[in-house]
Design a protein around this motif. Structure first.
Motif, mmCIF file in Angstrom:
data_model
loop_
_atom_site.group_PDB
_atom_site.id
_atom_site.type_symbol
_atom_site.label_atom_id
_atom_site.label_comp_id
_atom_site.label_asym_id
_atom_site.label_seq_id
_atom_site.Cartn_x
_atom_site.Cartn_y
_atom_site.Cartn_z
ATOM 1 N N MET A 194 55.038 41.767 42.971
ATOM 2 C CA MET A 194 54.177 41.479 44.121
ATOM 3 C C MET A 194 54.867 40.479 45.054
ATOM 4 O O MET A 194 54.824 40.640 46.283
ATOM 5 N N LYS A 195 55.527 39.466 44.489
ATOM 6 C CA LYS A 195 56.272 38.502 45.313
ATOM 7 C C LYS A 195 57.370 39.194 46.105
ATOM 8 O O LYS A 195 57.695 38.782 47.214
ATOM 9 N N MET A 196 57.942 40.239 45.522
ATOM 10 C CA MET A 196 59.022 40.967 46.181
ATOM 11 C C MET A 196 58.490 41.998 47.177
ATOM 12 O O MET A 196 59.280 42.647 47.871
ATOM 13 N N GLY A 197 57.179 42.191 47.221
ATOM 14 C CA GLY A 197 56.583 43.153 48.123
ATOM 15 C C GLY A 197 56.627 44.586 47.606
ATOM 16 O O GLY A 197 56.392 45.531 48.357
ATOM 17 N N ILE A 198 56.903 44.757 46.330
ATOM 18 C CA ILE A 198 56.983 46.097 45.738
ATOM 19 C C ILE A 198 55.621 46.568 45.251
ATOM 20 O O ILE A 198 55.299 47.745 45.313
ATOM 21 N N LYS A 199 54.815 45.643 44.749
ATOM 22 C CA LYS A 199 53.452 45.950 44.273
ATOM 23 C C LYS A 199 52.455 45.256 45.185
ATOM 24 O O LYS A 199 52.747 44.214 45.770
ATOM 25 N N ASP A 200 51.254 45.822 45.281
ATOM 26 C CA ASP A 200 50.223 45.194 46.104
ATOM 27 C C ASP A 200 49.218 44.391 45.276
ATOM 28 O O ASP A 200 48.248 43.870 45.817
ATOM 29 N N HIS A 201 49.430 44.304 43.971
ATOM 30 C CA HIS A 201 48.577 43.495 43.096
ATOM 31 C C HIS A 201 49.421 42.944 41.957
ATOM 32 O O HIS A 201 50.508 43.450 41.671
ATOM 33 N N ASP A 202 48.907 41.894 41.318
ATOM 34 C CA ASP A 202 49.667 41.293 40.217
ATOM 35 C C ASP A 202 48.955 41.425 38.876
ATOM 36 O O ASP A 202 49.331 40.795 37.898
ATOM 37 N N ASP A 203 47.929 42.280 38.812
ATOM 38 C CA ASP A 203 47.166 42.439 37.568
ATOM 39 C C ASP A 203 48.019 43.046 36.464
ATOM 40 O O ASP A 203 48.866 43.903 36.704
ATOM 41 N N CYS A 204 47.744 42.610 35.238
ATOM 42 C CA CYS A 204 48.439 43.125 34.058
ATOM 43 C C CYS A 204 48.198 44.626 33.911
ATOM 44 O O CYS A 204 47.068 45.101 34.037
ATOM 45 N N PHE A 205 49.251 45.355 33.628
ATOM 46 C CA PHE A 205 49.128 46.792 33.427
ATOM 47 C C PHE A 205 48.205 47.112 32.252
ATOM 48 O O PHE A 205 47.422 48.050 32.304
ATOM 49 N N PHE A 206 48.289 46.323 31.174
ATOM 50 C CA PHE A 206 47.554 46.638 29.953
ATOM 51 C C PHE A 206 46.080 46.240 30.018
ATOM 52 O O PHE A 206 45.223 47.018 29.652
ATOM 53 N N CYS A 207 45.773 45.019 30.462
ATOM 54 C CA CYS A 207 44.374 44.568 30.437
ATOM 55 C C CYS A 207 43.708 44.602 31.802
ATOM 56 O O CYS A 207 42.481 44.558 31.884
ATOM 57 N N ASP A 208 44.483 44.651 32.862
ATOM 58 C CA ASP A 208 43.979 44.731 34.233
ATOM 59 C C ASP A 208 43.035 43.578 34.588
ATOM 60 O O ASP A 208 42.181 43.730 35.450
ATOM 61 N N SER A 209 43.161 42.429 33.892
ATOM 62 C CA SER A 209 42.226 41.338 34.177
ATOM 63 C C SER A 209 42.888 40.014 34.513
ATOM 64 O O SER A 209 42.233 39.129 35.033
ATOM 65 N N LYS A 210 44.172 39.866 34.231
ATOM 66 C CA LYS A 210 44.887 38.611 34.498
ATOM 67 C C LYS A 210 46.206 38.932 35.184
ATOM 68 O O LYS A 210 46.726 40.043 35.058
ATOM 69 N N PRO A 211 46.768 37.938 35.894
ATOM 70 C CA PRO A 211 48.093 38.162 36.492
ATOM 71 C C PRO A 211 49.138 38.428 35.410
ATOM 72 O O PRO A 211 49.157 37.764 34.371
ATOM 73 N N GLU A 212 49.990 39.403 35.652
ATOM 74 C CA GLU A 212 50.998 39.809 34.672
ATOM 75 C C GLU A 212 52.255 38.949 34.818
ATOM 76 O O GLU A 212 53.226 39.321 35.461
ATOM 77 N N THR A 213 52.217 37.773 34.200
ATOM 78 C CA THR A 213 53.398 36.918 34.092
ATOM 79 C C THR A 213 54.164 37.332 32.842
ATOM 80 O O THR A 213 53.659 38.123 32.028
ATOM 81 N N ILE A 214 55.333 36.772 32.653
ATOM 82 C CA ILE A 214 56.097 37.041 31.426
ATOM 83 C C ILE A 214 55.285 36.593 30.216
ATOM 84 O O ILE A 214 55.193 37.309 29.213
ATOM 85 N N GLU A 215 54.709 35.399 30.322
ATOM 86 C CA GLU A 215 53.930 34.847 29.207
ATOM 87 C C GLU A 215 52.734 35.728 28.880
ATOM 88 O O GLU A 215 52.434 35.977 27.714
ATOM 89 N N HIS A 216 52.066 36.210 29.908
ATOM 90 C CA HIS A 216 50.901 37.070 29.687
ATOM 91 C C HIS A 216 51.316 38.415 29.105
ATOM 92 O O HIS A 216 50.724 38.886 28.128
ATOM 93 N N LEU A 217 52.325 39.028 29.688
ATOM 94 C CA LEU A 217 52.748 40.373 29.274
ATOM 95 C C LEU A 217 53.142 40.431 27.805
ATOM 96 O O LEU A 217 52.800 41.381 27.106
ATOM 97 N N PHE A 218 53.843 39.407 27.320
ATOM 98 C CA PHE A 218 54.358 39.458 25.957
ATOM 99 C C PHE A 218 53.581 38.627 24.948
ATOM 100 O O PHE A 218 53.852 38.721 23.751
ATOM 101 N N TRP A 219 52.584 37.841 25.393
ATOM 102 C CA TRP A 219 51.882 37.001 24.435
ATOM 103 C C TRP A 219 50.370 36.926 24.693
ATOM 104 O O TRP A 219 49.573 37.258 23.834
ATOM 105 N N TYR A 220 49.961 36.489 25.851
ATOM 106 C CA TYR A 220 48.549 36.175 26.088
ATOM 107 C C TYR A 220 47.643 37.383 26.308
ATOM 108 O O TYR A 220 46.425 37.281 26.130
#
Length: 183
Positions: A51-77
């Motif tokens: 999203m920061k790069m302008g490639i996506k229009d949202h930052d929601d996690c692909f798996f849970c769709d409820s939180k921003p998909e950071t590295i920490e979220h994607l692999f742990w939280y």
């Protein structure tokens, strides 16, 4: 980069050289080494970064769709991912009787506890992270059966792809964990 990690982790990392060496000690697979390099340097394609790069229009996690998909979220939280780490620890304990406690730091950077199977554990963590990311890229949810299958697949590749001179080194790495793949 190290400041960003120290800010995200529960306790600051004192010895970064240990973490930098883990991918080279635990696997000879260049795709896994480069994947961990991208995690270290925070260049892995999460939705927050895209999203920061302008490639996506949202930052929601692909798996849970409820939180921003950071590295920490994607692999742990992530609520869909965290139970997989618990299932992995349970599976390892039930098959090998080795107690492993995963943490945000051990999953993202590597497992540094002193134990004879540390390199095998780090390889397992790396393969599982790669599997999670692969599932994201393929548009599907990871499940524990898929993780087990992918781990066995990678174990067999490593076992059969190494040249004869390295076979003892590879087999000694997996000695305590071999039961996971020979069921």
């Amino acid at each position: 980069m190290q400041r960003k990690w120290n800010k995200q982790l529960l306790s600051p990392v004192e010895d970064w050289s240990t973490y930098y060496s883990i991918p080279f000690l635990c696997t000879s697979a260049s795709k896994l080494r480069s994947f961990q390099y991208r995690i270290f340097h925070r260049t892995i394609g999460t939705n927050v970064l895209l999203m920061k790069m302008g490639i996506k229009d949202h930052d929601d996690c692909f798996f849970c769709d409820s939180k921003p998909e950071t590295i920490e979220h994607l692999f742990w939280y992530c609520d869909r991912i965290f139970p997989l780490w618990n299932a992995l620890a349970h599976w390892i304990r039930s098959v090998t009787e080795i107690e492993i406690e995963f943490s945000l730091e051990s999953v993202l950077l590597g497992y540094t506890n002193c134990m004879p199977c540390k390199n095998a554990i780090n390889c397992i963590i790396l393969v599982v992270k790669f599997f999670i990311y692969k599932c994201k890229m393929e548009g599907r949810n990871p499940d524990f059966a898929g993780i087990q299958s992918y781990l066995k697949f990678n174990y067999n590749i490593e076992k059969f792809a190494c040249d004869f001179a390295l076979q003892d080194k590879i087999l000694s790495k997996w000695k305590l964990m071999k039961k996971l793949f020979c069921q």
